[in-house]
Design an enzyme around this catalytic site. Structure first.
Site, PDB file in Angstrom:
ATOM      1  N   CYS A 102       0.834  -1.210   0.000  1.00  0.00           N
ATOM      2  CA  CYS A 102       0.000   0.000   0.000  1.00  0.00           C
ATOM      3  C   CYS A 102       0.866   1.256   0.000  1.00  0.00           C
ATOM      4  O   CYS A 102       1.665   1.468   0.916  1.00  0.00           O
ATOM      5  CB  CYS A 102      -0.935   0.008   1.208  1.00  0.00           C
ATOM      6  SG  CYS A 102      -2.020   1.444   1.190  1.00  0.00           S
ATOM      7  N   ASN A 202      -0.537 -10.466 -10.080  1.00  0.00           N
ATOM      8  CA  ASN A 202      -1.624  -9.501  -9.955  1.00  0.00           C
ATOM      9  C   ASN A 202      -1.333  -8.248 -10.790  1.00  0.00           C
ATOM     10  O   ASN A 202      -0.198  -7.807 -10.879  1.00  0.00           O
ATOM     11  CB  ASN A 202      -1.784  -9.141  -8.461  1.00  0.00           C
ATOM     12  CG  ASN A 202      -2.718  -7.972  -8.215  1.00  0.00           C
ATOM     13  OD1 ASN A 202      -2.318  -6.974  -7.615  1.00  0.00           O
ATOM     14  ND2 ASN A 202      -3.947  -8.073  -8.644  1.00  0.00           N
ATOM     15  N   GLY A 203      -2.391  -7.746 -11.396  1.00  0.00           N
ATOM     16  CA  GLY A 203      -2.281  -6.466 -12.095  1.00  0.00           C
ATOM     17  C   GLY A 203      -2.784  -6.498 -13.519  1.00  0.00           C
ATOM     18  O   GLY A 203      -2.324  -7.276 -14.345  1.00  0.00           O
TER      19      GLY A 203
HETATM   20  C1  LIG Z   1      -9.952   0.754  -4.500  1.00  0.00           C
HETATM   21  C2  LIG Z   1      -8.748  -0.107  -4.270  1.00  0.00           C
HETATM   22  C3  LIG Z   1      -8.412  -0.469  -2.969  1.00  0.00           C
HETATM   23  C4  LIG Z   1      -7.297  -1.278  -2.742  1.00  0.00           C
HETATM   24  N1  LIG Z   1      -7.015  -1.686  -1.464  1.00  0.00           N
HETATM   25  C5  LIG Z   1      -6.007  -2.570  -1.240  1.00  0.00           C
HETATM   26  C6  LIG Z   1      -5.799  -3.124   0.043  1.00  0.00           C
HETATM   27  O1  LIG Z   1      -6.539  -2.861   1.010  1.00  0.00           O
HETATM   28  N2  LIG Z   1      -4.752  -3.983   0.208  1.00  0.00           N
HETATM   29  C7  LIG Z   1      -3.926  -4.330  -0.847  1.00  0.00           C
HETATM   30  O2  LIG Z   1      -2.996  -5.122  -0.658  1.00  0.00           O
HETATM   31  N3  LIG Z   1      -4.131  -3.840  -2.073  1.00  0.00           N
HETATM   32  C8  LIG Z   1      -5.153  -2.989  -2.297  1.00  0.00           C
HETATM   33  N4  LIG Z   1      -5.391  -2.541  -3.562  1.00  0.00           N
HETATM   34  C9  LIG Z   1      -4.549  -3.024  -4.673  1.00  0.00           C
HETATM   35  C10 LIG Z   1      -5.203  -4.242  -5.345  1.00  0.00           C
HETATM   36  O3  LIG Z   1      -5.316  -5.331  -4.442  1.00  0.00           O
HETATM   37  C11 LIG Z   1      -4.386  -4.700  -6.562  1.00  0.00           C
HETATM   38  O4  LIG Z   1      -3.100  -5.059  -6.141  1.00  0.00           O
HETATM   39  C12 LIG Z   1      -4.252  -3.602  -7.619  1.00  0.00           C
HETATM   40  O5  LIG Z   1      -5.489  -2.948  -7.842  1.00  0.00           O
HETATM   41  C13 LIG Z   1      -3.745  -4.189  -8.945  1.00  0.00           C
HETATM   42  O6  LIG Z   1      -4.577  -5.236  -9.392  1.00  0.00           O
HETATM   43  P1  LIG Z   1      -5.745  -5.002 -10.505  1.00  0.00           P
HETATM   44  O7  LIG Z   1      -5.092  -4.413 -11.716  1.00  0.00           O
HETATM   45  O8  LIG Z   1      -6.301  -6.363 -10.727  1.00  0.00           O
HETATM   46  O9  LIG Z   1      -6.715  -4.040  -9.911  1.00  0.00           O
HETATM   47  C14 LIG Z   1      -6.484  -1.708  -3.812  1.00  0.00           C
HETATM   48  C15 LIG Z   1      -6.825  -1.326  -5.119  1.00  0.00           C
HETATM   49  C16 LIG Z   1      -7.938  -0.543  -5.357  1.00  0.00           C
HETATM   50  C17 LIG Z   1      -8.286  -0.170  -6.770  1.00  0.00           C
END
Ligand SMILES: Cc1cc2nc3c(=O)[nH]c(=O)nc-3n(C[C@H](O)[C@H](O)[C@H](O)COP(=O)(O)O)c2cc1C
Length: 356
Positions: A102, A202-203
């Site tokens: 984070c 992830n991503g």
């Molecule tokens: C609104 C939002 C809140 C998030 N909160 C967390 C969180 O609490 N803990 C965490 O490890 N990652 C958090 N993330 C990151 C996501 O878990 C993920 O790693 C990131 O969005 C990339 O993956 P994606 O492209 O599939 O969204 C958050 C992402 C978003 C968009």
């Protein structure tokens, strides 16, 4: 089927933790659609857990149907994190995950979140303390590194593996990059080669095909999907269909409307069983125990938070978003969902909605 410690994960596709979004009601909805083998809670403060602060405990709540459930905690002190892990174990979670990704300053400046990537030895000490304190698997969610000059996910993954971590998840962007650029799946593949424990990539997995392609090409044990699920909560089910050689069922406007109506119902607690964790704290949860008005406001805010993601790219999406933002009551929310997502139904047929 893969395992995190002794916890079976099938299919190896998880809902990524997302603060403010992946509450228990949302996670249940995603699980019910299928294709999701793991859900992770929103990040939870280790200090709040130890002190038993109601607001914090609420974020850690889950229900039986969500299992296997991972509760993600953040913090920077090894002993406090170990203590918080014991609380997570005591409430019955299957896995405790540590947030090392984070970038939000409120978290990162307290030696937690992505700051831990700058201090790999300290990060490993946290995992060692936690692994000694609990029997449930301890996992780590990290980014590529602190910034593009300090990409150390393969090294950190190895160090936390040696310290006792049972799995790692890697979002292939640096903390400094936030959400700019692309998730680096070549780096994720390098992490998968560097350790023996399962690695979740992830991503940027926003289409069901992406889940399979990345899973097959990068050598990861599994994938975590975040924003792709907020946009399309059926993405995991669609990927599961593709994996079985089936054509995924297209998502209809009615499916979307039903999702939102069910989400509202679950948030209101109308169909909620007692949560597995923190039964005795249930009265303080805003969704269940709060007075009518406070609860209504909370549900409206939840829908407002989901709105921009859920309506992205839809015909009329911007109109739905504006309408959700202007809704002042649950009744208005339900009404606008009916108008936008069930246009063929006349007002004389609303009883059909509850059957869908
Ligand atoms: C609104 C939002 C809140 C998030 N909160 C967390 C969180 O609490 N803990 C965490 O490890 N990652 C958090 N993330 C990151 C996501 O878990 C993920 O790693 C990131 O969005 C990339 O993956 P994606 O492209 O599939 O969204 C958050 C992402 C978003 C968009």
């Amino acid at each position: 089927m893969i395992h995190i410690g002794n916890v079976p994960i099938s299919p190896p596709v998880g809902l990524a933790p997302m603060a403010g979004m992946t509450d228990s009601a949302f996670r249940r909805q995603v699980k019910r659609h299928g294709g999701c083998g793991l859900v992770v809670s929103e990040m939870v403060s280790s200090e709040g857990l130890i002190r038993g602060i109601d607001r914090t405990l609420e974020y850690a709540e889950f229900t039986e149907e969500e299992r296997p459930v991972s509760v993600q905690i953040f913090g920077g002190d090894p002993q406090r994190m170990a203590e918080a892990a014991r609380v997570v174990e005591a409430i019955g979670a299957d896995i405790v995950d540590v947030n090392m990704g984070c970038p939000v300053p409120k978290i990162a400046r307290h030696d937690a979140g992505c700051s831990l990537m700058r201090e790999p030895a300290h990060a490993a000490a946290i995992i060692a303390a936690m692994s000694h304190a609990v029997r449930i698997p301890v996992t780590v969610k990290m980014r590529a590194g602190w910034d593009d000059r300090a990409v150390n996910a393969p090294l950190l993954a190895k160090m936390v593996e040696d310290a006792g971590a049972a799995a790692v998840a890697v979002h292939g962007r640096s903390a400094a990059a936030s959400y700019g650029g692309r998730s680096d799946w070549e780096l994720i593949a390098r992490v998968a080669q560097a350790v023996r424990i399962p690695v979740f990539g992830n991503g940027d997995l926003v289409e069901p095909e992406h889940l399979l392609e990345r899973w097959r090409s990068s050598g990861v044990a599994g994938v975590l999907v975040g924003r792709g699920v907020l946009r399309n909560p059926w993405i995991c089910a669609q990927a599961a269909a593709l994996a079985e050689g089936r054509v995924p069922r297209p998502v209809t406007p009615e499916d979307r409307g039903t999702f939102l109506l069910d989400y509202i119902d679950l948030l209101l607690g109308e169909r909620v069983g007692e949560p597995a964790g923190f039964r005795h704290h249930a009265a303080s949860a805003p969704g269940r125990g709060a007075t009518g008005l406070r609860r209504e406001r909370w549900v409206i805010n939840k829908l407002r938070a989901l709105g921009p993601w859920f309506t992205k790219g839809l015909d009329e999406g911007s109109h739905v978003r504006v309408a959700i933002n202007h809704a002042a009551s649950i009744a208005e929310l339900r009404d606008l969902i009916q108008r936008f997502f069930f246009p063929a139904l006349s007002p004389s047929q609303p009883q059909c909605l509850s059957e869908m």
